[in-house]
Design an enzyme around this catalytic site. Structure first.
Site, short mmCIF file in Angstrom:
data_model
loop_
_atom_site.label_atom_id
_atom_site.label_comp_id
_atom_site.label_asym_id
_atom_site.label_seq_id
_atom_site.Cartn_x
_atom_site.Cartn_y
_atom_site.Cartn_z
N GLU A 269 11.96 22.70 5.50
CA GLU A 269 11.24 23.53 6.43
C GLU A 269 12.12 24.71 7.03
O GLU A 269 11.90 25.91 7.06
CB GLU A 269 10.53 22.92 7.56
CG GLU A 269 9.33 22.10 7.15
CD GLU A 269 9.56 20.65 6.71
OE1 GLU A 269 10.73 20.32 6.58
OE2 GLU A 269 8.63 20.08 6.68
N GLY B 71 5.68 18.26 4.70
CA GLY B 71 4.58 17.45 5.00
C GLY B 71 4.55 16.29 3.82
O GLY B 71 3.62 15.31 4.39
N GLU C 245 6.64 13.64 4.96
CA GLU C 245 6.13 13.43 6.30
C GLU C 245 4.91 12.38 5.90
O GLU C 245 4.55 11.36 6.74
CB GLU C 245 5.97 14.43 7.31
CG GLU C 245 7.06 15.16 7.57
CD GLU C 245 6.99 16.54 8.29
OE1 GLU C 245 6.26 17.35 7.82
OE2 GLU C 245 7.35 16.80 9.34
N1 CAA Z 1 2.49 25.12 -0.36
C1 CAA Z 1 1.72 25.89 -1.25
N2 CAA Z 1 1.87 26.06 -2.49
C2 CAA Z 1 2.98 25.28 -3.25
C3 CAA Z 1 3.82 24.58 -2.13
C4 CAA Z 1 3.55 24.56 -0.87
N3 CAA Z 1 4.18 23.65 0.07
N4 CAA Z 1 4.83 24.03 -3.03
C5 CAA Z 1 4.53 24.47 -4.28
N5 CAA Z 1 3.57 25.19 -4.32
C6 CAA Z 1 2.72 25.97 -5.36
C7 CAA Z 1 3.74 27.21 -6.08
O1 CAA Z 1 3.38 28.32 -5.07
C8 CAA Z 1 3.19 27.28 -7.40
O2 CAA Z 1 1.85 27.74 -7.25
P1 CAA Z 1 1.64 29.15 -8.30
O3 CAA Z 1 1.85 28.51 -9.74
O4 CAA Z 1 0.30 29.73 -8.15
O5 CAA Z 1 2.83 30.12 -8.26
C9 CAA Z 1 2.94 25.68 -7.71
O6 CAA Z 1 2.73 25.12 -6.56
C10 CAA Z 1 4.23 25.29 -8.52
O7 CAA Z 1 5.34 25.54 -7.56
P2 CAA Z 1 6.60 25.98 -8.38
O8 CAA Z 1 6.35 27.17 -9.36
O9 CAA Z 1 7.53 26.60 -7.18
O10 CAA Z 1 7.31 24.84 -9.00
P3 CAA Z 1 8.82 24.63 -9.17
O11 CAA Z 1 9.02 23.35 -9.96
O12 CAA Z 1 9.47 25.89 -9.68
O13 CAA Z 1 9.53 24.29 -7.59
C11 CAA Z 1 9.51 23.14 -5.72
C12 CAA Z 1 9.21 23.13 -7.29
C13 CAA Z 1 11.00 23.13 -5.56
C14 CAA Z 1 8.91 21.98 -4.79
C15 CAA Z 1 9.05 24.68 -5.03
O14 CAA Z 1 7.59 24.56 -5.27
C16 CAA Z 1 9.00 24.40 -3.43
O15 CAA Z 1 10.29 24.71 -2.96
N6 CAA Z 1 8.04 24.29 -2.65
C17 CAA Z 1 7.88 24.25 -1.26
C18 CAA Z 1 8.52 22.93 -0.61
C19 CAA Z 1 8.71 23.27 0.85
O16 CAA Z 1 9.15 24.12 1.53
N7 CAA Z 1 7.75 22.51 1.75
C20 CAA Z 1 7.64 22.43 3.00
C21 CAA Z 1 6.29 23.17 3.24
S1 CAA Z 1 6.28 23.40 5.22
C22 CAA Z 1 5.68 22.20 6.00
O17 CAA Z 1 5.58 20.96 5.12
C23 CAA Z 1 5.57 22.05 7.46
C24 CAA Z 1 5.26 20.76 7.92
O18 CAA Z 1 6.20 19.90 8.21
C25 CAA Z 1 4.00 20.32 8.22
#
Ligand code: CAA
Length: 268
Positions: free
Chosen positions: A142, A119, A122
């Site tokens: 995703e 997102g 996006e």
């Molecule tokens: N939602 C909620 N929390 C999130 C998040 C997300 N999308 N991305 C990161 N966070 C949070 C983590 O849970 C973490 O929180 P805590 O410290 O409380 O555990 C904090 O942010 C820091 O993140 P990381 O410890 O994971 O940081 P990192 O540097 O090790 O990794 C990252 C960074 C690679 C971006 C990893 O956080 C990640 O993969 N995030 C998810 C990315 C993702 O899958 N995005 C798509 C979401 S679905 C979507 O967006 C649907 C749509 O089209 C509308």
């Protein structure tokens, strides 16, 4: 739908900070501990602030930036994790609050540093221009979560950078760095991390110094390229171009050129 502050700290700053810099509106996604994950509360507040700035005659362009080291790492996965099909279908998840972001008429610049994933990517693509810092990373991961992009990724990515890279990003979940994003046409400029905000504000101030109705007409016309065939798009552009001759700003802009002076636009 929820609190407009981070739930951990009710006294914390709002999840979206709104500021003015001259004729530029600056909106900061302010959930840095969660890499600015886009919960409903963030999107609701962002929509409110964008609409307020869109309605404010004294603002000519808007910049969206993320607090901390990321733009936004996507929709809030923790919030979505337990939702059922009926939860998202009946409440029209995404459409219910994201669609209003695309209806803003003034130019909006996304200033992206760090992650712009899911997102977050996006949201950046919903803006009119993306200025990226050298550390920006874009992706639609995703598929890793067992879902597909749901806020326009499968539609705006191929329009921005073609089918090959759109398929690659959405199917493999790999991230694209700022240089690749610029080469592919997703990003208009890549700048050093430390000058990202200044560059974005400067670009927005430049836009806001021109005629506001003309900037809106340009935005509508460029967007029409994605909504219609060439002849319809050209007709829309031509009629809008004709309409610009009804503006005082057209008289002023052309008179200033002829008189070799700087134009002073009144936005009407
Ligand atoms: N939602 C909620 N929390 C999130 C998040 C997300 N999308 N991305 C990161 N966070 C949070 C983590 O849970 C973490 O929180 P805590 O410290 O409380 O555990 C904090 O942010 C820091 O993140 P990381 O410890 O994971 O940081 P990192 O540097 O090790 O990794 C990252 C960074 C690679 C971006 C990893 O956080 C990640 O993969 N995030 C998810 C990315 C993702 O899958 N995005 C798509 C979401 S679905 C979507 O967006 C649907 C749509 O089209 C509308």
């Amino acid at each position: 739908m929820s609190d407009l502050h981070d739930s951990k700290d009710k006294l914390a700053e709002p999840l979206v900070l709104a500021e003015r810099r001259g004729r530029v509106g600056l909106l900061t996604l302010n959930r840095p501990d969660h890499l600015n994950a886009l919960s409903d509360a963030v999107i609701d507040l962002l929509g409110d602030e964008l609409e307020a700035m869109d309605a404010d005659e004294s603002i000519g362009a808007i910049v969206i930036v993320g607090a901390g080291k990321a733009f936004a790492a996507g929709a809030d996965i923790g919030a979505m994790a337990q939702w059922s099909y009926m939860d998202v279908y009946k409440t029209n998840y995404v459409s219910r609050n994201w669609d209003r972001l695309a209806r803003v008429r003034k130019p909006v610049i996304a200033a992206v540093r760090g992650f712009a994933l899911g997102g977050g990517c996006e949201l950046a693509m919903t803006c009119d221009m993306i200025i990226a810092a050298e550390d920006a990373r874009f992706g639609q991961p995703e598929i890793r979560l067992g879902v597909l992009p749901g806020a326009g990724g499968t539609q705006r990515l191929p329009r921005a950078l073609g089918k090959a890279k759109a398929m690659d990003l959405c199917l493999t979940a790999r991230m694209m760095d700022a240089q690749e994003a610029e080469r592919a046409g997703l990003v208009s400029r890549v700048v050093p991390v430390e000058s990202l905000l200044d560059e974005a504000l400067e670009a927005a101030a430049r836009i806001a110094g021109f005629s506001l109705p003309v900037a809106i007409m340009i935005k509508e016309s460029v967007n029409r390229a994605f909504e219609s065939g060439l002849s319809e798009g050209l007709l829309f552009e031509r009629r809008t171009f004709h309409a610009s001759f009804g503006l005082q700003d057209q008289k002023e802009g052309m008179a200033a050129f002829v008189a070799k002076r700087r134009a002073s636009f009144t936005h009407c």
